[in-house]
Design an enzyme around this catalytic site. Structure first.
Site, PDB file in Angstrom:
ATOM      1  N   GLU A 201      55.547  81.875 -34.331  1.00 36.91           N
ATOM      2  CA  GLU A 201      54.473  82.473 -35.125  1.00 36.91           C
ATOM      3  C   GLU A 201      54.098  81.724 -36.406  1.00 36.91           C
ATOM      4  OE1 GLU A 201      55.621  86.566 -35.653  1.00 36.91           O
ATOM      5  OE2 GLU A 201      55.229  87.038 -33.544  1.00 36.91           O
ATOM      6  N   GLU A 346      55.761  86.819 -26.850  1.00 35.39           N
ATOM      7  CA  GLU A 346      56.154  88.133 -27.350  1.00 35.39           C
ATOM      8  C   GLU A 346      55.063  89.140 -27.043  1.00 35.39           C
ATOM      9  OE1 GLU A 346      57.373  88.361 -31.420  1.00 35.39           O
ATOM     10  OE2 GLU A 346      58.668  86.574 -31.294  1.00 35.39           O
TER      11      GLU A 346
END
Length: 526
Positions: A201, A346
């Site tokens: 991320e 995710e």
């Protein structure tokens, strides 16, 4: 020539068909370290070394990134039994978050203490954190699970994912890359670890000094440039590992660049998405890995309204509106335009009987329809904004949440879970990818690539069947022999190849040798 090839192929197929029926449900132990499970990319598909499409469907288990220095939950559960439970329920791919700090410590011979319950895990008593990681890798190998290592944060910290970049004041870009080189070198001969997610991320908003951007520059905070640099150094060590690259948070709208400043009360000059979920930059500035481009996979993250009430979660949203408002332009186009494969690294959340479940089911169904790989977030019970697949004993499964996930796990029509290993079945209710594609080692597609063959660094006695000279007799040798018999290649990779291919020492290399080699690979007495 075509008739000769067709006749020869027919003889081989007929001869192999006459072999006794072989069950691949062998004991779940590592048959041999043959490394025939490496993957690469063909268009928007992830395929094995024979060109067969595979589907990576799994989950995340964090802890090596948090300061636990092992999977969270090993303070109450048995690690081996937990991993076995994953395999038995169809998890064929495990994403393991870890920190650059912990990898760097390991590379320097420093092994921080891990939080392990020795009473529940007597086999782990006395093991340091690196030995615990190795134990996890071995368990995954035994149960047919493959691994993706994810660099979750520079520093070891339970909240480390909040930090937006791959470097900080202590762990530089060079340290980040060099630790991944160390990891790659350590496991380059073990195809249990199939992929590296270079950074979890990358994010940050315009105006922040800590913003990950995606453009054509060589700026320190340009994630595209950093990912390319890191990937090329990794692939120089192991050219067969998958490189997984996530997106960023923001990308400039047409006509602007990252110098644009938003004005109060006016429409933003940027597109926003989840951290790591904005891959719009791939259209303008695709990752370039040169000769290793076939190892590249892009990876968005996507979450539901219980994590954050994004603007696309308005009343009445559905799969179609989610696709139009978010998925298509941020990442789905990469799959649809055949640019590269995707793995949603995710996704997941609480079961709320409402919008969060509606989002999860919509994304799940989209991934099933398009056979997009994914790793569910997460196994852990202690993920604050999502919950996990298990309760707080880390062994009892949340059956309702698992029922939502299960349709998105790779399985046969009769419910057998399909692993990514060619020899080791996935858990107690699974099969190998070899079995799925017919119970034998399939013919490679015209575009399939055979993994790089290491050059032996020492002399050794020639073993019958080891036609590529790598010290093992396995499915790779079958591929080489088949290609040689069909005259797709003129010779074997090593001078000893022809001698090794003549299995019966009759001075000829023919279908009889192919039969003998297959029997040896399948452990059938010759």
């Amino acid at each position: 020539m075509r008739k000769v090839k067709a006749l020869l192929l027919g003889l081989i197929v007929l001869a192999v068909a006459l072999l006794p029926t072989v069950s691949f449900k062998s004991p779940t132990v590592a048959a041999d370290p043959n490394n025939d499970d490496w993957l690469h990319v063909e268009g928007n598909k992830i395929v094995d070394m024979y060109g067969n499409q595979v589907w990576l469907t799994g989950c995340n288990w964090f802890g090596f990134n948090t300061g636990t220095n092992v999977f969270d939950g090993v303070w109450s559960c048995n690690m081996r039994e937990a991993l076995k439970g994953m395999a038995d329920r169809g998890i064929n791919f495990l994403r393991i978050p870890i920190s650059t700090e912990l990898l760097y410590q390991w590379s320097q011979g420093i092994y921080p203490k891990a939080n392990v319950n020795d009473f529940v895990n007597p086999e782990l008593k006395g093991k340091n954190s690196l030995e615990l990681f190795d134990f996890a890798v071995q368990c995954c190998k035994e149960f047919g699970i493959k691994i993706m290592v994810d660099i979750h944060s520079p520093a070891t910290d339970a909240m480390g994912h909040m930090y937006p970049l791959w470097y900080d004041g202590q762990f530089t870009t060079e340290i980040w890359i060099s630790t991944l080189e160390w990891l790659t070198e350590r496991y380059k001969n073990d195809d249990t670890i199939l992929a590296l997610d270079l950074k979890n991320e990358p994010h940050g908003t315009p105006g922040s000094e800590l913003m990950a951007k995606w453009d054509g520059s060589t700026d320190l905070n340009n994630w595209k440039h950093a990912a390319e640099t890191c990937a090329k150094r990794i692939l120089a060590i192991n050219p067969n590992i998958l490189i997984v690259v996530e997106g960023v948070e923001v990308y400039p709208k047409p006509g602007y660049d990252y110098t644009a400043v938003d004005e109060w009360g006016k429409e933003s000059k940027y597109f926003y998405n989840w951290w790591g979920g904005n891959l719009r930059g791939v259209r303008d500035y695709p990752i370039d890995l040169g000769k290793h481009q076939k190892q590249l996979v892009y990876s968005p993250h996507d979450y539901g309204p219980l994590v954050h009430k994004q603007p696309w979660f308005y009343e009445g949203f559905n799969k179609e509106t989610l696709y139009n408002d978010c998925w298509r332009d941020n990442w789905a186009y990469i799959h649809e335009e055949n640019i590269a494969p995707l793995i949603v690294g995710e996704w997941g959340g609480f079961m709320d009987r409402g919008d969060n479940e509606k989002w999860m089911k919509a994304l799940r169904d989209y991934m099933i329809e398009n056979k997009i790989s994914h790793t569910f977030w997460c196994y852990n019970a202690n993920s604050g904004d999502t919950g996990g697949l298990v309760y707080y004993d880390f062994i009892t499964w949340d059956e309702e949440k698992y029922a939502l996930l299960k349709p998105a796990l790779w399985q046969t029509e009769d419910g057998k879970f399909i692993g990514l290993d060619h020899q080791i079945p996935l858990g107690s209710n699974g099969i190998t990818v070899t079995e799925y594609y017919g119970g034998y080692i399939p013919e490679p597609s015209p575009t399939a690539t055979v993994p790089d063959v290491p050059t032996p660094s020492h002399s050794f006695e020639i073993e019958k069947g080891d036609v590529n000279g790598d010290g093992n007799v396995n499915s790779t040798d079958v591929v080489w022999l088949r290609r040689f018999l069909l005259k797709l290649v003129e010779d074997f990779p090593v001078p000893s190849g022809k001698q090794a291919a003549d299995m019966n020492d009759d001075g000829n290399i023919n279908s009889t040798d192919m039969i003998a080699l297959k029997r040896k690979v399948l452990k059938i007495p010759i």
